[in-house]
Design an enzyme around this catalytic site. Sequence first.
Site, mmCIF file in Angstrom:
data_model
loop_
_atom_site.group_PDB
_atom_site.id
_atom_site.type_symbol
_atom_site.label_atom_id
_atom_site.label_comp_id
_atom_site.label_asym_id
_atom_site.label_seq_id
_atom_site.Cartn_x
_atom_site.Cartn_y
_atom_site.Cartn_z
ATOM 1 N N GLY A 18 -9.533 7.929 -2.353
ATOM 2 C CA GLY A 18 -10.144 9.260 -2.234
ATOM 3 C C GLY A 18 -11.098 9.274 -1.058
ATOM 4 C CG HIS A 30 -2.034 1.004 1.139
ATOM 5 N ND1 HIS A 30 -3.366 0.683 1.268
ATOM 6 C CD2 HIS A 30 -2.009 2.337 0.914
ATOM 7 C CE1 HIS A 30 -4.104 1.774 1.142
ATOM 8 N NE2 HIS A 30 -3.299 2.799 0.939
ATOM 9 C CG HIS A 64 -1.528 6.205 -2.413
ATOM 10 N ND1 HIS A 64 -2.708 6.118 -3.122
ATOM 11 C CD2 HIS A 64 -1.789 5.699 -1.185
ATOM 12 C CE1 HIS A 64 -3.657 5.594 -2.330
ATOM 13 N NE2 HIS A 64 -3.117 5.329 -1.147
ATOM 14 C CD GLU A 120 -7.223 6.336 5.119
ATOM 15 O OE1 GLU A 120 -7.791 6.186 4.017
ATOM 16 O OE2 GLU A 120 -6.124 6.914 5.241
ATOM 17 C CG ASP A 124 -0.916 10.355 -6.023
ATOM 18 O OD1 ASP A 124 -0.799 9.249 -5.464
ATOM 19 O OD2 ASP A 124 -2.007 10.967 -6.070
ATOM 20 C CG ASP A 131 -1.516 5.769 2.952
ATOM 21 O OD1 ASP A 131 -1.896 5.302 1.855
ATOM 22 O OD2 ASP A 131 -2.248 6.454 3.677
ATOM 23 C CG HIS A 133 -7.990 3.295 0.059
ATOM 24 N ND1 HIS A 133 -7.412 3.034 -1.145
ATOM 25 C CD2 HIS A 133 -7.054 3.931 0.805
ATOM 26 C CE1 HIS A 133 -6.168 3.496 -1.138
ATOM 27 N NE2 HIS A 133 -5.921 4.048 0.033
HETATM 28 ZN ZN LIG Z 1 -3.996 4.741 0.716
#
Ligand SMILES: [Zn+2]
Length: 378
Positions: free
Chosen positions: A186, A25, A27, A216, A29, A318, A213
């Site tokens: 998102g 996990h 990202h 969270e 970006d 993350d 996701h």
């Molecule tokens: Zn994430």
Amino acid sequence: MTEPIVDAAPAIDFDLKNLPKVSLHDHLDGGLRPATIIELAEAVGHTLPSTDPVALGQWFRESADSGSLVRYLETFDHTVAVMQTAEGLFRVAKEFVEDLADDGVVYGEVRWAPEQHLQKGLSLDEAVEAVQEGLEAGVEAVGETGREIQVGQLITAMRHADRGQEIAELAVRHRNKGAVGFDIAGAEDGFLPSRFRDAFTYLAQHNFPATVHAGEAAGLESIQSALVDGRALRLGHGVRIAEDILVEFDDDEDTEDTIGLVTLGDLSSWVRDRGIALEICPSSNLQTGAIAGFGEGIESHPLDMLYQLGFNVTINTDNRLMSGVTLTDEFELLVETFDYDLDDLLELTLNAAEASFLPLEEKEALVEYINDAYANLG
Ligand SMILES: [Zn+2]
């Protein structure tokens, strides 16, 4: 004769950085190098909060830590802005792999949302191809340094948008060209996976795996929808599954010790008993408030309880840039906070290897590689 150097109190007496790791996990970006952002921003005429790499890196970390979701989300405006061309995507993806390898990662699944990278005219397919070329160049560059790493893309759809079906089809189209799974990311709260029920059905019909996701920024309803509507084989974070676990304390009549009685609800039982992997990101969970309901500080993170209860816990980063962490740092945090030893780190790493979206033969080879590396440590 040289006297051995005695460390005052070595909290960690093994080399965490070189332990083979699996990252599920992370990202794309959220893992850029500050210096790269500055160079790419200059090339595309994007204005940044700072053009000094150190100050910019600090700005990202402070924004993530500010407690303001607006400021946290603003950080992605800057990274996404410099990832709108094939060149930008290629470079970011290549460096991402090199940075993972530096962190000891031997297998990584890299997630990103192609739909956010079309502002300068790239098509969805062109964007995925540019990232794939960058990832492959990264793997090659790592290989030239005498190390090995394997990576795959998790093609992500943005849950507040309406392109789920299109992105699911994109992912399946690239299944033998780098895409290993699907995700939605998102705003979780208010955007249940059921919004993308048709897209998830399409994926299931094409036997293409999904991680979602959930658990969270929202609770059990979101996790339930990820499992039912999303057919999630893994949960992105999933940490709020702990809300479905009742812990009561009682005094043992004979020994007078305090004993904890744990009761799992149907949903948490399902997640534990089926071995649905939880992609836990300790520092990120603390920063975004995902674990605020369990107490303050990293020590109240329910990951330890979940791990002790036999949940399939994996450890992840993350967003390395925003959180200012590596997987090595996250391991160190667990050693310091929960007193984890090498056996624990091995188990968490094997959990991740086994929960990866690799084909069985490759998964077994990865597990063997990790076991061998740990066996050769001492
Ligand atoms: Zn994430």
